[in-house]
Design an enzyme around this catalytic site. Structure first.
Site, PDB file in Angstrom:
ATOM      1  N   CYS A 248       0.847  -1.197   0.000  1.00  0.00           N
ATOM      2  CA  CYS A 248       0.000   0.000   0.000  1.00  0.00           C
ATOM      3  C   CYS A 248       0.881   1.245   0.000  1.00  0.00           C
ATOM      4  O   CYS A 248       1.794   1.371   0.825  1.00  0.00           O
ATOM      5  CB  CYS A 248      -0.898  -0.028   1.230  1.00  0.00           C
ATOM      6  SG  CYS A 248      -1.629   1.550   1.673  1.00  0.00           S
TER       7      CYS A 248
ATOM      8  N   ASP B 181      21.278   9.371 -34.999  1.00  0.00           N
ATOM      9  CA  ASP B 181      22.644   9.385 -35.499  1.00  0.00           C
ATOM     10  C   ASP B 181      22.683   8.351 -36.621  1.00  0.00           C
ATOM     11  O   ASP B 181      22.024   7.310 -36.534  1.00  0.00           O
ATOM     12  CB  ASP B 181      23.603   8.997 -34.371  1.00  0.00           C
ATOM     13  CG  ASP B 181      24.999   8.758 -34.882  1.00  0.00           C
ATOM     14  OD1 ASP B 181      25.537   9.649 -35.552  1.00  0.00           O
ATOM     15  OD2 ASP B 181      25.544   7.673 -34.620  1.00  0.00           O
TER      16      ASP B 181
END
Length: 692
Positions: free
Chosen positions: A12, A392
């Site tokens: 939780c 690239d």
């Protein structure tokens, strides 16, 4: 002293925040960092494991040392919470049977409901009462108030139903969070804990922590490799799916690098250890994934801020619902107190708080298993909003292994002499084109060069027989003869790169080289458009005509050519001004500045490349462009699921709150809405585990 721990039973997000706060209040603790996603804890101080477990006793959190072996996992239906839940069920059913037959005031029915509440909710009530006395209002506090309130106004049956449904919600939420964390947990269990080391000619099985760099491991067929290393002798096919996500095994022989956690399939190998156990590629991946899961995404940070105000607001609304109708309109107190308690229950923020982190944890952990390392929720979200991808060229869209295709002489030197002299100079360079020239000249008579110098983005030079020779970019030359320019243009239009060779101010010849376009590049660019990317850009140092030829073949929309390394950085900045979120894809070495400044820097071939792992926001562990559109799709799917989660979490609660108006909102319906929202959010997020 900093200590790292693993946690069990942390399911939780609110409980995690409270656990961290409790540890921070320990007098011997200086600093604490709790990673909810990875279920990991860092404590700077002298606190013992017992101290830490006491701080988490409110939720039964267990603490163990980071390197301590995880306990055997028990099925979720055998946990303490599940046993209490099942034990309370007969009393709940018995109470309702008596209530339906004899009415709400029947003492035996009330007794059975009370037993059901105590058996199924003793942990909840104990924690909720402690929180109430400390004036801390979390989910369990709100539930405790609602249950006690229901008992006070005589709604024992509904109080018992609330306890039972809440217990179901807790058990299923814990199970679901464990499923979400399975990806990273399975990564941690990949590498063997022992290695067979050859010492003084004898085989010795030892813990990986006790091995040393330089020692030699024996890897038999069918064994997993315990540590990173280089093959010293032998050869075998190795399945690297655990690291790179590649399903096809790779042949490894002497000199090749192997990674911890990968599977040796056929032959026996002797492998020299090159990294300590904590520094292996797998260890780095696990560490980076855990750090990524701890980093809050923008949407999660917003939800956390919203929840801070949401809970107090719900409490005020519940109070107003309980008191205003009786005070101002003479309504029945018990009815409206009951409605106020239902508002408290339905208003629990658990589903809202968990809506984002469970999706982020699942997506990042599962992507890591597929060979995609995403270094934080913010990068996952940014990848989902990418509109432009900049590539690239060399080594990304192409193989990065160019070959010499033509040598031309403009002087008394013949082609072989030009090639031999150029190779003598380029032998000192690491550039892919340099390696192509050296490879082409390997059978020619050797020429020796000295005083090598590299001019970044322009070329290289060295002294041969007392004269300065150079190999460089065409752009560095002042002027060229028309016929030479025409020949070069013809080669460039075919996507070839031209380098000039000269002596002093004289141009003696040229060398043409071509890099092979990756087979998959064209289809990948097309898949990017299908995934929602609007623009693609190629960034390269090549001549504009050469770059344009390759871009046209691949379907890339924009070409930025003749760039020096620093120019790529500037181009990314320019693209960011008008093209939305920008992703830069490169090899993580030459492109480091551009990767760093892009909204999302993506490095190819991260396995074994420390620069890629450090520089990029996302690293593809395999040198595989196919992972690019898939990752963008995963990111977009994650964003979609986060939005769905928030709608589920708030929508169900708003719908339940509207039922107050006709008086239809009951306590059991309120808890069912809260539980339903939480489970919908978690189960919806777990759909990300099906991503391929």
């Amino acid at each position: 002293m900093r200590q790292h721990y693993r946690l069990e039973g942390l399911s939780c997000a609110n409980c995690a925040a409270k656990f961290e706060k409790n540890i921070r209040e320990l007098p011997e603790v200086k600093e604490v960092q709790l990673n909810f996603g990875a279920s990991k804890l860092m404590v700077d101080g002298a606190a013992s494991v017992e101290d830490l477990e006491r701080a988490g006793a409110f939720d039964g959190i267990k603490v163990r040392q980071e390197n301590e072996k995880a306990p055997t996992r028990i099925p979720f239906w055998k946990t303490g919470e599940a046993k209490s839940m099942f034990a309370s069920l007969p009393f709940l059913i018995g109470g309702w049977l008596l209530l339906l037959q004899y009415g709400e005031e029947f003492p035996a029915a009330i007794g059975l409901f009370a037993l059901s509440i105590v058996i199924g909710g003793h942990r909840l009530l104990r924690t909720g009462l402690v929180n109430l006395f400390k004036w801390e209002f979390d989910m369990k506090t709100l539930m405790t108030i609602a249950i006690i309130g229901a008992a006070i106004i005589g709604e024992w049956g509904e109080g018992a139903v609330v306890v039972f449904l809440f217990a179901i919600s807790e058990v299923l939420e814990r199970y679901s969070m464990d499923r979400a964390r399975n990806s990273i947990r399975s990564l941690m269990e990949i590498a063997p804990q022992q290695a067979t080391i050859i010492r003084n000619g004898l085989e010795e099985v030892t813990a990986v922590e006790d091995t040393k760099i330089g020692e030699v491991m024996l890897i038999r067929p069918g064994q997993k490799i315990p540590l990173d290393g280089k093959v010293k002798s032998g050869s075998s096919f190795v399945n690297q799916a655990a690291i790179t996500g590649e399903s096809v095994s790779v042949l490894k022989s002497a000199g090749d690098e192997v990674f911890a956690g990968t599977l040796n399939e056929e032959g026996a190998m002797e492998v020299e250890i090159t990294k300590w156990a904590e520094d292996t590629t797998l260890a780095k991946i696990i560490h980076l994934v855990e750090e990524a899961q701890a980093e809050k995404a923008p949407s999660q940070a917003f939800i956390d801020r919203f929840a801070k105000y949401y809970t107090p607001a719900i409490m005020v609304i519940a109070l107003l619902v309980a008191v205003i109708p009786p005070l101002l309109f003479g309504a029945v107190w018990t009815e409206w107190i009951y409605s106020g308690l239902a508002v408290l229950v339905v208003g629990c923020p658990c589903a809202l708080v968990i809506s984002t982190p469970v999706a982020i944890v699942t997506a990042i952990g599962h992507a890591a298993k597929k060979g995609v390392l995403i270094k934080g929720g913010v990068h996952l979200e940014n990848a989902g909003n990418i509109r432009t991808v900049a590539f690239d060229k060399t080594g990304t869209l192409t193989e990065g292994k160019p070959a010499v295709t033509a040598v031309d002489s403009f002087s008394e030197m013949d082609e072989n002499e030009i090639l031999a002299y150029a190779a003598a100079i380029e032998r000192y360079s690491q550039h892919p084109l340099a390696k192509a020239i050296v490879q082409k000249a390997k059978d020619l008579p050797a020429v020796y060069a000295e005083n090598f110098q590299s001019k970044t983005g322009r070329g290289v030079q060295a002294v041969i027989d007392g004269e300065l020779y150079w190999v460089g970019r065409v752009e560095a030359a002042q002027e060229l003869a028309d016929e030479v320019e025409q020949k070069m243009d013809s080669l460039r239009s075919q996507g070839q790169t031209i380098m000039l060779f000269g002596r002093g101010d004289e141009i003696l010849g040229s060398i043409a080289a071509a890099d092979t376009i990756r087979e998959e590049s064209k289809s990948i660019v097309q898949r990017l458009y299908e995934a929602g990317v609007k623009n693609t850009v190629m960034l390269t140092g090549d001549h504009r005509m050469s770059a344009a030829g390759i871009a046209q073949k691949l379907g890339i929309t924009q070409v930025e050519a003749e760039l020096l390394p620093e120019d790529k950085l500037q181009k990314i900045k320019e693209l960011q001004n008008g093209k939305g979120k920008i992703a830069m894809v490169g090899d993580g070495i030459n492109d480091a500045p551009a990767l760093a400044i892009a909204d999302v820097g993506i490095a190819m071939g991260g396995a074994g490349t420390d620069t890629a792992l450090e520089t990029a926001d996302i690293a593809f562990m395999a040198d595989d462009l196919h992972q690019l559109p898939s990752t963008i799709r995963l990111s977009r799917k994650t964003l979609k699921i986060i939005k769905q989660n928030v709608v589920f979490a708030l929508g169900l609660k708003v719908l339940a709150l509207l039922l107050i108006i006709p008086g239809w909102l009951t306590l059991w319906l309120a808890i069912f809405a809260d539980m339903g929202a939480t489970l919908l959010v978690v189960l919806n997020s777990l759909r990300l585990m099906k991503w391929k």
